[in-house]
Structures are given as C-alpha cells and as structure tokens.
Design an enzyme around this catalytic site. Structure first.
Site, short mmCIF file in Angstrom:
data_model
loop_
_atom_site.label_atom_id
_atom_site.label_comp_id
_atom_site.label_asym_id
_atom_site.label_seq_id
_atom_site.Cartn_x
_atom_site.Cartn_y
_atom_site.Cartn_z
N HIS A 270 1.52 5.76 2.96
CA HIS A 270 1.34 4.79 4.05
C HIS A 270 2.51 4.84 5.02
O HIS A 270 3.66 5.00 4.62
CB HIS A 270 1.18 3.37 3.49
N ASP B 160 2.88 2.26 7.29
CA ASP B 160 3.24 0.89 7.65
C ASP B 160 4.43 0.42 6.81
O ASP B 160 4.65 0.88 5.70
CB ASP B 160 2.05 -0.06 7.49
N ASP C 150 10.53 3.57 1.67
CA ASP C 150 9.15 3.14 1.42
C ASP C 150 8.34 3.17 2.71
O ASP C 150 8.25 2.18 3.41
CB ASP C 150 9.16 1.75 0.81
N GLU D 215 -1.11 -0.52 3.87
CA GLU D 215 -0.85 -0.65 2.43
C GLU D 215 -0.09 -1.93 2.12
O GLU D 215 -0.28 -2.55 1.08
CB GLU D 215 -0.04 0.55 1.93
N GLU D 216 0.78 -2.33 3.05
CA GLU D 216 1.64 -3.49 2.81
C GLU D 216 0.94 -4.81 3.11
O GLU D 216 1.51 -5.87 2.86
CB GLU D 216 2.91 -3.38 3.67
N GLU E 67 4.75 7.38 -3.19
CA GLU E 67 5.53 6.14 -3.24
C GLU E 67 6.91 6.39 -3.86
O GLU E 67 7.07 7.30 -4.68
CB GLU E 67 4.79 5.08 -4.07
N HIS F 155 12.27 -2.19 1.15
CA HIS F 155 12.05 -3.56 1.64
C HIS F 155 13.37 -4.31 1.87
O HIS F 155 13.33 -5.51 2.19
CB HIS F 155 11.15 -4.37 0.70
#
EC number: 3.5.1.18
Length: 398
Positions: free
Chosen positions: A68, A70, A101, A135-136, A164, A349
């Site tokens: 992903h 995003d 990520d 995805e998030e 991931e 994150h």
C-alpha cells in the site's frame, strides 16, 4: 530498465498520500511498470480510491507482490526534524512518512520485479503487483475490492508476498506467516437515572459494567498453540457521558478489542462475551464488528525459498511469526497462499519515521533472490518439479 530502489522510495515519500489518497503515487508506479512490459489496470472504488493491478504475463504460475502507498497522518509537523513529505538522508537513514510502512517495501519489490523481467535469465511464469491506497483506512475500497474484481475477471494469483515491515530488530529477522483476527465489541449497560443521595431509587449501570469488564479481562480464552500466542482482550474505552457529579447515569458504554488466534471463532467469541454479560445483568446491548479474520499460511516450499533468500543476503535465520497487527494479507489468503516480509517496523507510524539505506538495497536483493528461486528452484528441491532442459542462465522449466 534499472530502478534505483532508494530513489524510488524518496519519490514515493514525496507523494502526500495520506489514507485513502494516493496523491499520484499509483500513476507513477504504473508508468514505471508499463515501460517494463507490465499490463496495468488502475482501479477506482468508492470515492475515487485508487488501486493498481499490474502483471507481466508469461504463463503460470503468477507470483504477486502486494502493498500500500497510503500512509497515516504525520501528526504535529513541529515534532519532525524534517518535512515528513520531503525525504532526507542523514547518517545512512532515509527519513519521511511511509519510509518504513511501506514505501521502501514497494520500491524494493518494484525494483526487483522490473530487474527480473528485464534480466538475462528466462523463466516460465508471470509476475504481478497489487498496490492499494486504502490499507490504513477504508479497507473495503482497497485490496479487498481489487480481489473481488480479480475474481470477476478470473484473474488468479498462485503465491503472494506482502511487503509490510515485518522485521523487528534487524532486516530479515521475521517473516509473517499469519495474523491474529481482530474483533471489536461495543457494550451498553442500562440502569435507572437518579440522585446520588437516593441510590435505592436508582440503578447505577456503572457497577454492572465494572463487573462485566473485570470478568472479561480475567478470562483465559486459550493458551495459544504452535503458531499463535494466546488470544487476549484489551479494554479501549469507557464512556458515561455524565458531567454532573450528583447524578447517577442511566447508561454506560464500553469498547474492547479481542485479538484472537485460530483456536477461536467469531461466533464462539461472541457467545462467550454474551454469556459473561448475561451473568451480571439482563439489561444490556452487545454488538461485535470484525475487521480482519485470523489466518495462517502453513510453512511450505515457498516459505523455505524466502528463508534461504534472507539467509543468503543477510546471514540471518528468520523466525516465522503471527504476532502484530492485521494487514491486507488477511484478504489475500482467501485466494492464494501468502506470507509477509519487509523492512524493520520500529518507526512505523511514528514521528521521524526512517529506514536504513543499506536495508533498502538488501531488501531488493532478497526479493530478487526469491523471484529467481521461485521460478528456478535450487538443487535441493529440483526433484519436486519437471525440468525439461538447462540454459547457461539456469534450468528451463516445464
């Protein structure tokens, strides 16, 4: 065509792709893959949420890499040592939102698959990429929707690697072969409003909730198994909505999440929680929502190929794990075997998210090694396939 995975990571970080927006990242990746002979489908679902399915068609099997573009919001910009969407390299580390990520993971597998299809060796099989910008957040418009589209078009994947960030301390120390399921519960307990000076005329629901939550927290759901840790519950919110200190409220709400293993079922969990609630009170409302179900990919030949690739490039013997949060692999497992492997996840994150430049190159090399041995198995597993001849670049497969 040669792709520099570090430069591609930097370019992807520069797209302000706060979930579920891609900010141009999907089109950029598609343009790269088209130049290398991939057929690209940009798919929009929901409120123009973009996804990409790209495939280099060369027969079967179809090896897919997924991920992903995003990212989660950066938070307070003042807490960053540099602009989160202006990538910077300092002391061998690349900083920016999505560095870990998982834009470096995408850059690594894009570089690997482009190099593989342009390489000297011949192979029988297809390579594809499934990339989402949801995805998030809005999962129903991301990978899940792409897989439904693929089913409708009879497009098949034989094996998938999700890029991931699975590594913990060093690149290559962990491969995810499954994930726990996630079940979120909301519980409302009712009572009777009244004055605190006259509790006999009221029914305080707070005590009911305290009793129920205590019983849930003390419950041993299971003891885990060979592949999974024990299932466990965490209470996440308690809300009375009462700002008056002399008023007994009429209701109270609480939320809690159970991360469960493959010993449990959703129906079984709901029944257990419902029985605990009813043992305390009959005046309650319980609801449950599941985001992603538990899954396990039993280790097989493909897992061994990844273990060997990691060891060859890093010298590390990876462990197989099911710990951590959920991912889109939980959707992919319904159509093909899937594992997850990628960068170190320590800063994912977080403010000042970063990855090692050296690790980006190593991850690319690991993916390339996996691709080579997925289509050209090493000597120890050649007897498992039908080899019809040899070339200077390796065996020619049936």
């Amino acid at each position: 065509m040669k792709i520099d995975p570090v430069e591609l990571t930097k370019k992807l970080i520069s797209f302000k792709s706060i979930t579920p927006k891609d900010d141009g990242a999907i089109e950029h990746i598609a343009a790269i893959l088209k130049k290398s002979g991939f057929e690209c489908e940009i798919l929009e679902f929901g409120d123009k949420v973009k996804n990409l399915y790209a495939k280099y068609i060369n027969g079967v099997p179809n090896l897919c890499f997924a991920g992903h573009v995003d990212v989660v919001p950066p938070g307070e910009l003042k807490d960053w040592i540099s602009d989160p969407f202006k990538p910077e390299i300092r002391d061998g580390m690349l900083y920016g939102r999505g560095a870990a990520d998982m834009k470096s993971g995408i850059a690594a597998f894009i570089a690997a698959i482009v190099d593989s299809v342009a390489g000297k060796f011949r192979f029988s099989g297809s390579i594809s990429a499934l990339i989402t910008s949801a995805e998030e957040s809005t999962e129903e418009h991301g990978t899940k929707a792409v897989l439904e589209w693929m089913k409708s078009k009879q497009k098949k994947i034989d094996f998938c690697i999700v890029g991931e960030p699975t590594s913990s301390e060093k690149l290559g120390d962990t491969i995810k072969i499954g994930r726990r399921g996630s079940a979120t519960f909301k519980l409302i307990c009712h009572g009777k409003q009244g004055h605190v000076a006259y509790p006999e005329l009221a029914d305080n629901p707070i005590y009911k909730m305290i009793s129920i939550l205590s019983k849930i927290k003390d419950t041993t759901f299971d003891t885990g198994n060979k592949y999974f840790q024990p299932s466990h519950c965490e209470i996440t919110t308690i809300d009375v909505g009462n700002n008056t200190n002399n008023l007994i409220p009429s209701s109270i709400a609480a939320g809690f999440n159970i991360r469960y293993n493959n010993i449990q079922t959703l129906d079984g969990l709901y029944k257990l929680i419902d029985e605990i609630c009813s043992s305390v009170t009959n005046d309650y409302k319980l609801s449950m929502q599941s985001s992603r179900n538990v899954f396990l990919s039993i280790p097989d030949r493909n897992t061994d190929i990844m273990l060997d690739a990691i060891n060859k490039i890093t010298g590390i013997d990876a462990v197989l794990s099911t710990n951590g949060g959920t991912s889109d692999a939980a959707f992919i497992k319904d159509i093909c075997p899937v594992i997850e492997f990628g960068m170190i996840n320590k800063t994912a994150h977080q403010v000042n998210e970063c990855v090692s430049i050296d690790d980006i190159h190593k991850l690319t090399a690991i993916y390339k090694e996996f691709i080579k041995n997925y289509f050209y198995p090493t000597n120890k597993i050649l007897n498992q396939i039908n080899v019809i001849g040899n070339t200077p670049d390796g065996p020619l497969l049936a």
